[in-house]
Scaffold this motif. Structure first.
Motif, mmCIF file in Angstrom:
data_model
loop_
_atom_site.group_PDB
_atom_site.id
_atom_site.type_symbol
_atom_site.label_atom_id
_atom_site.label_comp_id
_atom_site.label_asym_id
_atom_site.label_seq_id
_atom_site.Cartn_x
_atom_site.Cartn_y
_atom_site.Cartn_z
ATOM 1 N N MET A 45 2.248 1.748 -3.386
ATOM 2 C CA MET A 45 1.195 2.266 -4.270
ATOM 3 C C MET A 45 1.104 3.784 -4.158
ATOM 4 N N CYS A 53 5.176 -4.044 -7.010
ATOM 5 C CA CYS A 53 4.568 -4.592 -5.794
ATOM 6 C C CYS A 53 4.630 -6.118 -5.781
ATOM 7 N N ILE A 94 -2.957 -7.832 -4.269
ATOM 8 C CA ILE A 94 -2.476 -6.830 -5.221
ATOM 9 C C ILE A 94 -3.298 -6.893 -6.498
ATOM 10 N N LYS A 117 -6.566 -5.219 -5.956
ATOM 11 C CA LYS A 117 -6.469 -3.761 -5.992
ATOM 12 C C LYS A 117 -6.272 -3.264 -7.430
ATOM 13 N N ALA A 118 -5.484 -4.018 -8.203
ATOM 14 C CA ALA A 118 -5.190 -3.585 -9.571
ATOM 15 C C ALA A 118 -6.434 -3.615 -10.446
ATOM 16 N N ARG A 125 3.925 0.054 -11.513
ATOM 17 C CA ARG A 125 3.584 0.109 -10.092
ATOM 18 C C ARG A 125 3.176 -1.270 -9.569
ATOM 19 N N PHE A 126 2.301 -1.936 -10.291
ATOM 20 C CA PHE A 126 1.841 -3.240 -9.819
ATOM 21 C C PHE A 126 2.909 -4.313 -9.983
ATOM 22 N N SER A 159 2.510 6.572 -7.035
ATOM 23 C CA SER A 159 1.191 6.792 -7.627
ATOM 24 C C SER A 159 1.257 7.503 -8.978
ATOM 25 N N ASP A 163 0.831 -1.213 0.000
ATOM 26 C CA ASP A 163 0.000 0.000 0.000
ATOM 27 C C ASP A 163 0.861 1.258 0.000
ATOM 28 N N GLN A 211 0.792 2.400 -14.331
ATOM 29 C CA GLN A 211 0.176 1.357 -13.507
ATOM 30 C C GLN A 211 0.895 0.021 -13.648
#
Length: 496
Positions: free
Chosen positions: A263, A278, A306, A309-310, A274-275, A267, A260, A271
């Motif tokens: 993320m 993670c 994850i 959330k994605a 970012r993912f 930010s 988190d 994307q």
């Protein structure tokens, strides 16, 4: 219909494994379930209005039979040679199959035995409990001498018991030698990658020890690589009383705290990057612990969260979680009924995916700054999901778990980052390493203070009486029934 078939297969298989874990159901019972499923399917063909229900019931019964067969096939047979030595003093030789577990008063060494009393035998698992400071490592060949016995279940208080034989059997261990004397015979007989990962973890802990004092170094090792040997019994109990134990073991929830934070910190990046970052972090946590079962499970569960959330699609995330749990149980059926870590990890991730979104609309009074609102919803979701099982296992209700988590988790991502910096500085900076470790020391001390402060409050933890497993099943049926109702009602309204 495809979704219902998916859940029928998952549910039936897990039920079959669970029932076979507790009751010695044989092949004949699995065959009976198959015949019953065929009968239900044929009956549904006659009454076409019940065809869908009949198909789902039949698939569930077939999957249940498959679960029974999988657990039946995984039952570890006892070794006749070792059986003949149970209750006697014996000398065995074997290979250390996992990283030794260093406790407060002893070292627990999982051993794959290759010979007993100078006679070669097929591989068998023995847990060797040796004195503290016994120097052995993963992959070592050792000789152990002591009294051989079969592990037994033991009472944990207030009418509760722990199925210790099943817990050890999940790692292939059926025997135990306590108060053993150990002699090292050879080294480097294990998997190279696993040995390298464990070495990396040990170097990391060495750096923490150089830069931080105890118990801060122990807490840093716990929150980053799941090592809690430096906390001590008293501080470990303090964290348990206030519901903060999950931050000193490498849980999926603990990893998600870091995820988190990443993320938020990244930010503004694409994307995909970012993912991907993670997911890499989650896998790295498993690697640095030598891909131990607990950390691998936590990384897998965190990865599923994850994905949730994605995609922002709770339904798909729950299916992915079910698929991972199915795969892990199919690989090692013992974990379903006998591994509390697996049970808590699955439930915590389910709570994060299913329950946390239900709390978010009620937490608008909390500021979103510093992630307080997200921490609160995540804590409530996971606590609700794991609380019935925790009460069933140990009967301890932490009344201040939510505020303790709010105060502690707000600094955990930074504490983990600064602990990693402290470890690196401890390996390369020599005597000035504690200077670089001061920021981590300050945050870790704050977390310890929070735990002690809430543990000191009156009624910080309440003991609950023991209750039967039927009550546990009913409670979870009600909890997940509420989730199903909350998800199904809006969709019905939309369709109308």
């Amino acid at each position: 219909m495809a979704s219902r078939i998916f859940w029928a297969v998952i549910t039936g298989f897990l039920l079959g494994v669970f029932f076979r874990s507790l009751v010695p159901l044989g092949l004949s019972f699995a065959g009976f379930l198959v015949l019953l499923g065929i009968g239900i399917f044929l009956c549904s063909l006659v009454e076409r209005s019940t065809l869908r229900v009949g198909i789902l019931a039949s698939i569930t019964l077939f999957a249940c039979a498959g679960g029974i067969l999988r657990m039946h096939a995984s039952i570890i047979p006892s070794n006749q040679t070792l059986d003949s030595y149970v209750g006697e003093k014996v000398i065995i030789e074997g290979i250390v199959q996992n990283e030794p577990d260093v406790r407060e008063n002893n070292v627990r060494i999982p051993l794959r035995v290759i010979s007993v009393a100078s006679s070669s035998i097929s591989s068998a698992g023995v847990l060797v409990i040796a004195p503290l400071h016994t120097e052995v490592a993963y992959g070592d060949i050792i000789r152990a001498e002591g009294k051989l016995r079969v592990p037994e279940s033991f009472e944990t208080g207030q009418g509760r018991s722990f199925a210790y034989p099943g817990y050890l059997a999940k790692d292939g261990i059926l025997y135990q030698i306590s108060f053993a004397t150990v002699e090292q015979l050879g080294k480097n007989e294990g998997n190279f990658l696993k040995a390298w990962a464990i070495w990396l973890k040990q170097k990391y802990l060495q750096g923490l020890g150089n830069a931080l004092s105890e118990p801060q170094a122990g807490l840093a090792g716990g929150i980053t690589v799941g090592d809690k040997r430096g906390l001590g019994a008293e501080l470990s109990e303090t964290f348990r009383v206030v519901g903060l134990t999950h931050i000193v073991v490498l849980s999926g929830y603990n990893i998600m705290v870091v995820v988190d934070a990443l993320m938020r910190w990244f930010s503004r990046t694409p994307q995909t990057f970012r993912f991907s970052l993670c997911v890499f972090v989650a896998i790295f946590f498993a690697a640095i612990t030598g891909f131990a079962s607990a950390s691998s499970r936590a990384a897998a569960m965190a990865t599923i969260a994850i994905i949730g959330k994605a995609t922002r699609r709770t339904y798909l995330a729950s299916r992915a979680l079910a698929l991972v749990a199915f795969g892990m149980v199919a690989w090692n059926p013992y974990v379903l009924a006998f591994d509390p870590g697996f049970q808590l990890s699955v439930l915590a991730t389910a709570g994060l995916i299913l329950f946390s979104p239900l709390f978010e609309p009620w937490l608008t009074w909390l500021p979103a700054k510093f992630g307080l609102r997200e921490i609160a919803s995540a804590t409530l979701g996971t606590q609700i999901a794991v609380l019935p099982l925790l009460l069933f296992q140990n009967g301890q209700l932490s009344l201040f778990a939510l505020p303790a988590n709010l105060f502690a988790l707000i600094v955990i991502p930074w504490a983990m980052l600064l602990s990693a910096i402290a470890s690196i500085s401890g390996l390369i900076s020599g005597i000035v390493a504690p200077i670089f470790g001061l920021p981590a020391y300050a945050l870790l001390s704050y977390v310890i203070y929070v735990a002690k402060a809430f543990a000191a409050l009156p009624f910080s933890s309440v003991s609950m009486p023991a209750f039967g497993s039927s009550w546990l099943v009913l409670i979870y049926a009600l909890l997940f029934g509420v989730v199903w109702f909350k998800q199904s009602v809006p969709s019905k309204n939309v369709s109308q």
